[in-house]
Design a protein around this motif. Structure first.
Motif, short mmCIF file in Angstrom:
data_model
loop_
_atom_site.label_atom_id
_atom_site.label_comp_id
_atom_site.label_asym_id
_atom_site.label_seq_id
_atom_site.Cartn_x
_atom_site.Cartn_y
_atom_site.Cartn_z
N LEU A 1 0.67 -1.02 0.10
CA LEU A 1 0.07 -0.14 0.01
C LEU A 1 0.80 1.31 0.10
O LEU A 1 0.28 2.46 -0.41
CB LEU A 1 -0.90 0.07 1.13
CG LEU A 1 -2.09 -1.11 1.20
CD1 LEU A 1 -2.89 -0.87 2.42
CD2 LEU A 1 -2.80 -1.03 -0.05
N ARG A 2 2.11 1.18 0.27
CA ARG A 2 2.82 2.23 0.20
C ARG A 2 4.09 2.28 -0.94
O ARG A 2 5.14 3.09 -0.74
CB ARG A 2 3.76 2.41 1.61
CG ARG A 2 2.71 2.83 2.65
CD ARG A 2 3.30 2.71 3.87
NE ARG A 2 2.29 3.25 5.08
CZ ARG A 2 1.27 2.57 5.72
NH1 ARG A 2 1.14 1.38 5.15
NH2 ARG A 2 0.61 3.11 6.40
N LEU A 3 3.93 1.50 -1.81
CA LEU A 3 4.77 1.47 -2.83
C LEU A 3 4.47 2.72 -3.79
O LEU A 3 3.42 3.19 -3.79
CB LEU A 3 4.34 0.12 -3.91
CG LEU A 3 4.79 -1.17 -3.20
CD1 LEU A 3 4.31 -2.20 -4.25
CD2 LEU A 3 6.37 -1.35 -3.17
N LYS A 4 5.38 3.15 -4.44
CA LYS A 4 5.43 4.21 -5.40
C LYS A 4 4.40 3.69 -6.69
O LYS A 4 4.21 2.43 -6.93
CB LYS A 4 6.58 4.60 -6.04
CG LYS A 4 7.44 5.43 -5.02
CD LYS A 4 8.76 5.86 -5.67
CE LYS A 4 9.57 6.65 -4.88
NZ LYS A 4 8.87 8.13 -4.47
N VAL A 5 3.46 4.66 -6.89
CA VAL A 5 2.51 4.33 -8.12
C VAL A 5 3.15 3.89 -9.32
O VAL A 5 2.61 2.72 -10.02
CB VAL A 5 1.61 5.53 -8.54
CG1 VAL A 5 0.69 5.46 -9.86
CG2 VAL A 5 0.86 6.11 -7.34
N GLY B 1 9.16 2.62 -2.33
CA GLY B 1 8.12 3.00 -1.52
C GLY B 1 8.27 4.28 -1.17
O GLY B 1 9.01 5.05 -1.36
N GLU B 2 6.93 4.52 -0.64
CA GLU B 2 6.68 6.14 -0.10
C GLU B 2 7.02 6.06 1.42
O GLU B 2 6.85 4.86 2.11
CB GLU B 2 5.45 6.60 -0.70
CG GLU B 2 5.14 6.57 -2.03
CD GLU B 2 3.72 7.17 -2.28
OE1 GLU B 2 3.49 7.56 -3.45
OE2 GLU B 2 2.90 7.15 -1.44
N SER B 3 7.12 7.01 1.91
CA SER B 3 7.30 7.33 3.29
C SER B 3 5.86 7.04 4.13
O SER B 3 4.90 7.35 3.41
CB SER B 3 7.70 8.55 3.87
OG SER B 3 6.83 9.70 3.39
N ALA B 4 5.83 6.28 5.41
CA ALA B 4 4.73 5.89 5.80
C ALA B 4 4.32 7.03 6.97
O ALA B 4 3.53 6.56 7.78
CB ALA B 4 4.98 4.53 6.51
N GLU B 5 4.60 8.24 6.96
CA GLU B 5 4.52 9.14 8.17
C GLU B 5 2.93 9.50 8.04
O GLU B 5 2.36 9.58 6.73
CB GLU B 5 5.32 10.32 8.06
CG GLU B 5 4.92 11.48 7.20
CD GLU B 5 5.49 11.38 5.79
OE1 GLU B 5 5.42 11.96 4.74
OE2 GLU B 5 5.97 10.12 5.28
N LEU B 6 2.46 9.80 9.03
CA LEU B 6 0.95 10.35 9.01
C LEU B 6 1.01 11.86 8.97
O LEU B 6 1.72 12.66 9.43
CB LEU B 6 0.14 9.91 10.41
CG LEU B 6 0.33 8.29 10.37
CD1 LEU B 6 -0.65 7.97 11.58
CD2 LEU B 6 -0.75 7.85 9.05
#
Length: 583
Positions: free
Chosen positions: A98-102, A315-320
């Motif tokens: 779910l945090r992979l780059k598009v 992937g992308e960062s998982a910060e909120l």
């Protein structure tokens, strides 16, 4: 140490205590099994010497029960730990997916991703709860059995070892082939899942075009390829199983012949020969454990390789989001932006330059392939631009924390996806903390009141898979209401009037105009009637800015826009409906 094996041990590391405990208990159960032939020897001696075999039989019974209890406890502990490993692997893999780059996901297929998250992770349970322990127990039990056989008669042990060594040499040639076949089989299953997912995701399209037979053929062909790869695994596995079994049988014949001669000569007691033969048959279990453990280990390593392929993708960062983001519209500026999708197509943007002022409505128009939707993809940072400068609120877009950027953007996609669940779930998807009053306001502004009145359970009515129970226009308005609940600083609307009638289109124009004092709105225009009153219209062509201005200015100054306007708007005075534009 091979990378795949390191990956497997990394999954096992958090659970090493229960794995060691379960393995130890299973090993203790195997050790109890090793005592059985030795105990049987004393029972045979008791019968031969006309003594009561009761003590020896009682001890043998106790050994059997103890071994069964230890093995059952160890097996349960290993199975429970295996389930925990699978759960942890799935949580980790799903979070990663779910945090992979598009861009990374665009090169994959949903069906194959599902196979990796389900089938491949399940194989970890098998390899950790069975294969590793079976291999370890098999090796230790094999060593223990050979030691006890040597104590009874070293010459017969030598005969046995020579036979087993020949088979082991053959097995070393089989195992690499089994590993390769297992990997190919899992890839084939993933490909079949991808074909089936393709058909199911476009189920209505398949039906409407009478393509059931073609899709069935495609999925069946993929299933047959998986079947063929599975047969290859079965052939090599069967060859290894037969080799193992034949080794014991050949060893039995050799030991029986040599041992019988030694008993006849008086060099060996009959009870020792019987015990030795029992140990020889007992070798079937550890040899089988080693074979199955090795096959299972190779299967698990193939699964690990497929799982790590996903984990190694960018992937992308998982910060909120911090929850303290600012409010109010922001300016957006593209300056000589270049971007390509890393394929054989021409660059999507080739020096694109324009500014969307803070607040107000900026429309993007132009022919298909001009780069309009790519503008939105770059603003959402689904992709990063290759060159030039892209700023939001005067700050380079790459300097924005990703979560903060996306929390500031509301995005209504062209196909207005609606997720399975209730209407309430969909409306609150972008704003989980939205109140009932917020939802009611968004419903009213997007004219969903009639829909809500018709639904049997109101907001809590399920809308079906991908919103199949809603019309196209209703899905579009649900997506718009969802974006409004986010209270974005930037609102991106990708051809949002495509499925709306003239009345709802006009109302949506009023809603958008009401947002512009507080939100920077960018619209990709499907109908020019939607944007004729835009504050700024940007005409794109071949990834560049062809012209900018208001509708009256562009009608006079730009031939392409004038052609679009003449084609689409000339009949509206009579019909009140817009003609679909080229995109």
């Amino acid at each position: 140490m091979p990378t795949d094996l390191r990956g497997l041990l990394a999954h096992a590391a958090p659970h090493k205590a229960p794995l060691i405990a379960g393995g130890t208990l299973a090993l203790a159960g195997s050790a109890a099994g090793l005592a059985m032939p030795w105990t049987a020897k004393y029972a045979v001696q008791a019968f031969a010497e006309n003594r009561s075999p009761a003590p020896a039989l009682a001890l043998l019974t106790l050994v059997v029960l103890a071994g069964a209890a230890l093995t059952a406890t160890g097996t349960y502990l290993m199975s429970r730990t295996g389930e925990a490993v699978v759960l942890a692997a799935r949580e980790r893999l799903v979070a990663r997916m779910l945090r992979l780059k598009v861009a990374a996901v665009d090169r994959l297929t949903p069906g194959d991703l599902l196979t990796r998250a389900t089938g491949d992770t399940t194989l970890l349970r098998t390899v950790l709860s069975r294969s590793l322990v079976e291999s370890a127990n098999g090796a230790l039990t094999l060593v223990g059995t050979l030691v006890l056989m040597g104590v009874m008669d070293w010459f017969l042990l030598l005969v046995t070892v020579v036979v087993l060594a020949l088979v082991a040499a053959a097995m070393t040639l089989l195992m690499p082939r089994i590993k390769k076949a297992q990997h190919q089989a899992q890839e084939a299953v993933g490909a079949m899942g991808a074909h089936l997912d393709r058909a199911l995701q476009s189920f209505r399209t398949v039906k409407a075009n009478g393509a059931e037979d073609r899709e069935e053929t495609a999925v069946t062909d993929a299933a047959r390829r998986a079947y063929g790869k599975g047969l290859t695994v079965a052939r090599w596995t069967s060859a290894s199983d037969v080799s193992m079994l034949m080794s014991v049988q050949v060893a039995f014949l050799c030991v029986l012949g040599v041992g019988g001669a030694r008993v006849a000569s008086g060099a060996l007691d009959l009870s020792n020969l019987i015990a030795f033969l029992l140990y020889l048959f007992y070798l079937v279990a550890p040899l089988g454990q080693l074979t199955e453990g090795w096959v299972g280990l190779n299967t698990g390593l193939a699964a690990i390789a497929r799982i790590e392929e996903i984990e190694n993708l960018p992937g992308e960062s998982a910060e909120l989001p911090s929850g303290t983001s600012e409010s109010g519209p922001v300016a957006i500026t593209f300056t000589d932006v270049t971007f390509g999708y890393d394929d054989d197509r021409a660059p999507a943007h080739d020096g694109l330059t324009f500014t969307a002022p803070a607040g107000g409505l900026t429309a993007l128009v132009g022919p298909s392939g001009a780069g309009k939707s790519t503008v939105f993809a770059l603003l959402e940072r689904f992709y990063d631009h290759d060159g030039g400068t892209l700023t939001v609120d005067g700050r380079d877009i790459r300097d924005w924390p990703l979560a903060e950027l996306r929390a500031s953007v509301g995005y209504v996609e062209q196909d207005a996806p609606v997720l399975a669940g209730t209407l309430r779930d969909n409306l609150r998807y972008a704003a989980p903390d939205a109140t009932d009053d917020d939802i009611a306001d968004a419903v009213t502004r997007t004219r969903l009141d009639d829909l809500l009145a018709r639904l049997p359970e109101g907001l809590d009515t399920p809308v079906g898979h991908r919103g199949v129970l809603l019309s196209g226009g209703e899905r579009q308005r649900v997506a718009i209401a969802r974006a409004l609940l986010r209270r974005p600083r930037i609102l991106l609307l990708d051809e949002v009037t495509a499925n709306l009638d003239a009345v709802n289109e006009q109302h949506l124009r009023d809603v958008i105009r009401g947002l512009t004092p507080h939100t920077t709105v960018l619209v990709i225009a499907h109908r020019l009637s939607t944007v004729v009153d835009a504050d700024r219209i940007v005409v794109l062509e071949a990834g560049r800015t062809r012209a900018q201005g208001t509708h009256p200015e562009l009608t006079e100054q730009d031939a392409l826009y004038a052609e679009l306007a003449a084609t689409q708007l000339m009949g509206q005075g009579a019909s009140g409906a817009a003609v679909t534009a080229r995109r």
